[in-house]
Design an enzyme around this catalytic site. Structure first.
Site, PDB file in Angstrom:
ATOM      1  N   HIS A  97       0.846  -1.192   0.000  1.00  0.00           N
ATOM      2  CA  HIS A  97       0.000   0.000   0.000  1.00  0.00           C
ATOM      3  C   HIS A  97       0.886   1.248   0.000  1.00  0.00           C
ATOM      4  O   HIS A  97       1.917   1.303   0.659  1.00  0.00           O
ATOM      5  CB  HIS A  97      -0.988  -0.009   1.162  1.00  0.00           C
ATOM      6  CG  HIS A  97      -0.380  -0.074   2.516  1.00  0.00           C
ATOM      7  ND1 HIS A  97       0.167  -1.219   3.026  1.00  0.00           N
ATOM      8  CD2 HIS A  97      -0.239   0.858   3.468  1.00  0.00           C
ATOM      9  CE1 HIS A  97       0.619  -0.990   4.238  1.00  0.00           C
ATOM     10  NE2 HIS A  97       0.389   0.275   4.536  1.00  0.00           N
ATOM     11  N   ASP A 154       3.359   5.837 -21.840  1.00  0.00           N
ATOM     12  CA  ASP A 154       3.176   5.696 -23.275  1.00  0.00           C
ATOM     13  C   ASP A 154       4.449   5.121 -23.893  1.00  0.00           C
ATOM     14  O   ASP A 154       5.463   4.927 -23.212  1.00  0.00           O
ATOM     15  CB  ASP A 154       2.755   7.020 -23.913  1.00  0.00           C
ATOM     16  CG  ASP A 154       3.791   8.121 -23.816  1.00  0.00           C
ATOM     17  OD1 ASP A 154       5.004   7.832 -23.775  1.00  0.00           O
ATOM     18  OD2 ASP A 154       3.395   9.298 -23.800  1.00  0.00           O
ATOM     19  N   ARG A 186       5.159  18.197 -16.269  1.00  0.00           N
ATOM     20  CA  ARG A 186       5.924  17.133 -16.925  1.00  0.00           C
ATOM     21  C   ARG A 186       7.141  16.697 -16.112  1.00  0.00           C
ATOM     22  O   ARG A 186       7.362  15.509 -15.880  1.00  0.00           O
ATOM     23  CB  ARG A 186       6.354  17.623 -18.307  1.00  0.00           C
ATOM     24  CG  ARG A 186       7.248  16.683 -19.046  1.00  0.00           C
ATOM     25  CD  ARG A 186       7.660  17.312 -20.366  1.00  0.00           C
ATOM     26  NE  ARG A 186       8.674  16.529 -21.025  1.00  0.00           N
ATOM     27  CZ  ARG A 186       9.440  16.991 -21.983  1.00  0.00           C
ATOM     28  NH1 ARG A 186       9.316  18.233 -22.408  1.00  0.00           N
ATOM     29  NH2 ARG A 186      10.338  16.224 -22.544  1.00  0.00           N
ATOM     30  N   TYR A 225       0.201  12.852 -23.850  1.00  0.00           N
ATOM     31  CA  TYR A 225      -0.018  12.996 -22.404  1.00  0.00           C
ATOM     32  C   TYR A 225      -0.827  11.815 -21.853  1.00  0.00           C
ATOM     33  O   TYR A 225      -1.662  11.967 -20.976  1.00  0.00           O
ATOM     34  CB  TYR A 225      -0.696  14.328 -22.060  1.00  0.00           C
ATOM     35  CG  TYR A 225       0.122  15.528 -22.462  1.00  0.00           C
ATOM     36  CD1 TYR A 225       1.285  15.852 -21.780  1.00  0.00           C
ATOM     37  CD2 TYR A 225      -0.267  16.331 -23.536  1.00  0.00           C
ATOM     38  CE1 TYR A 225       2.051  16.950 -22.154  1.00  0.00           C
ATOM     39  CE2 TYR A 225       0.491  17.436 -23.915  1.00  0.00           C
ATOM     40  CZ  TYR A 225       1.650  17.738 -23.223  1.00  0.00           C
ATOM     41  OH  TYR A 225       2.406  18.818 -23.599  1.00  0.00           O
ATOM     42  N   GLY A 226      -0.557  10.633 -22.378  1.00  0.00           N
ATOM     43  CA  GLY A 226      -1.304   9.442 -21.988  1.00  0.00           C
ATOM     44  C   GLY A 226      -0.751   8.702 -20.786  1.00  0.00           C
ATOM     45  O   GLY A 226      -1.336   7.715 -20.358  1.00  0.00           O
ATOM     46  N   ASN A 227       0.377   9.148 -20.229  1.00  0.00           N
ATOM     47  CA  ASN A 227       0.970   8.478 -19.064  1.00  0.00           C
ATOM     48  C   ASN A 227       0.072   8.641 -17.839  1.00  0.00           C
ATOM     49  O   ASN A 227      -0.531   9.687 -17.651  1.00  0.00           O
ATOM     50  CB  ASN A 227       2.334   9.096 -18.737  1.00  0.00           C
ATOM     51  CG  ASN A 227       3.248   9.135 -19.933  1.00  0.00           C
ATOM     52  OD1 ASN A 227       3.586   8.104 -20.486  1.00  0.00           O
ATOM     53  ND2 ASN A 227       3.648  10.333 -20.342  1.00  0.00           N
TER      54      ASN A 227
END
Length: 144
Positions: free
Chosen positions: A22, A30, A109, A131-133
């Site tokens: 946890h 990406d 970023r 910006y898909g991360n």
């Protein structure tokens, strides 16, 4: 093969998910993310979209409820724009898998890169969305 494990989840990724405690974070990056430069523990999921991985991970993963936002994505660089459909598709995928949607935050970023260095591992996907991360934070798995 195991029953109930999505085919996008490789044995290496399944091991990482099981090892995480946890508060640990996992980066789903990406295809262009500098994962090997930033982290020593990198798993490849070439050709697999982040949505496919989220479909497989979400039912196995307890999202952290002790933090304000257990989902983190990169904000657009000044002068650039985001496609809101990317975030919405991730959130919808998670909602479809687990019934609720954890809160999502965005960060700069370079702050995202620094956060990625502290993650448990990085998964390089075949994702090409700008910006898909996304970073997902693991919570406490309830005992039944």
């Amino acid at each position: 093969m195991l029953k109930g494990i999505h085919p996008a989840i490789s044995p290496d990724l399944l091991k990482i998910l099981a090892e995480m405690g946890h508060g640990d974070e996992l980066v789903l990056s990406d295809a262009h993310f500098p994962a090997h430069q930033l982290h020593h523990k990198v798993v490849r999921a070439d050709g697999i979209s982040i949505n496919s991985l989220l479909t497989g991970i979400a039912p196995l993963f307890e999202f952290d409820t002790y933090t304000e936002a257990p989902l983190i994505m990169m904000q657009a660089v000044e002068g650039d724009s985001l496609d809101p459909a990317v975030e919405q598709s991730y959130l919808q995928t998670i909602k479809s898998a687990v019934g609720n949607v954890p809160k999502l935050a965005r960060m700069d970023r370079f702050a995202f890169y620094e956060r990625a260095k502290q993650a448990y591992a990085v998964v390089i996907t075949g994702e090409t969305a700008k910006y898909g991360n996304i970073i997902i934070k693991k919570g406490v798995t309830p005992v039944k």
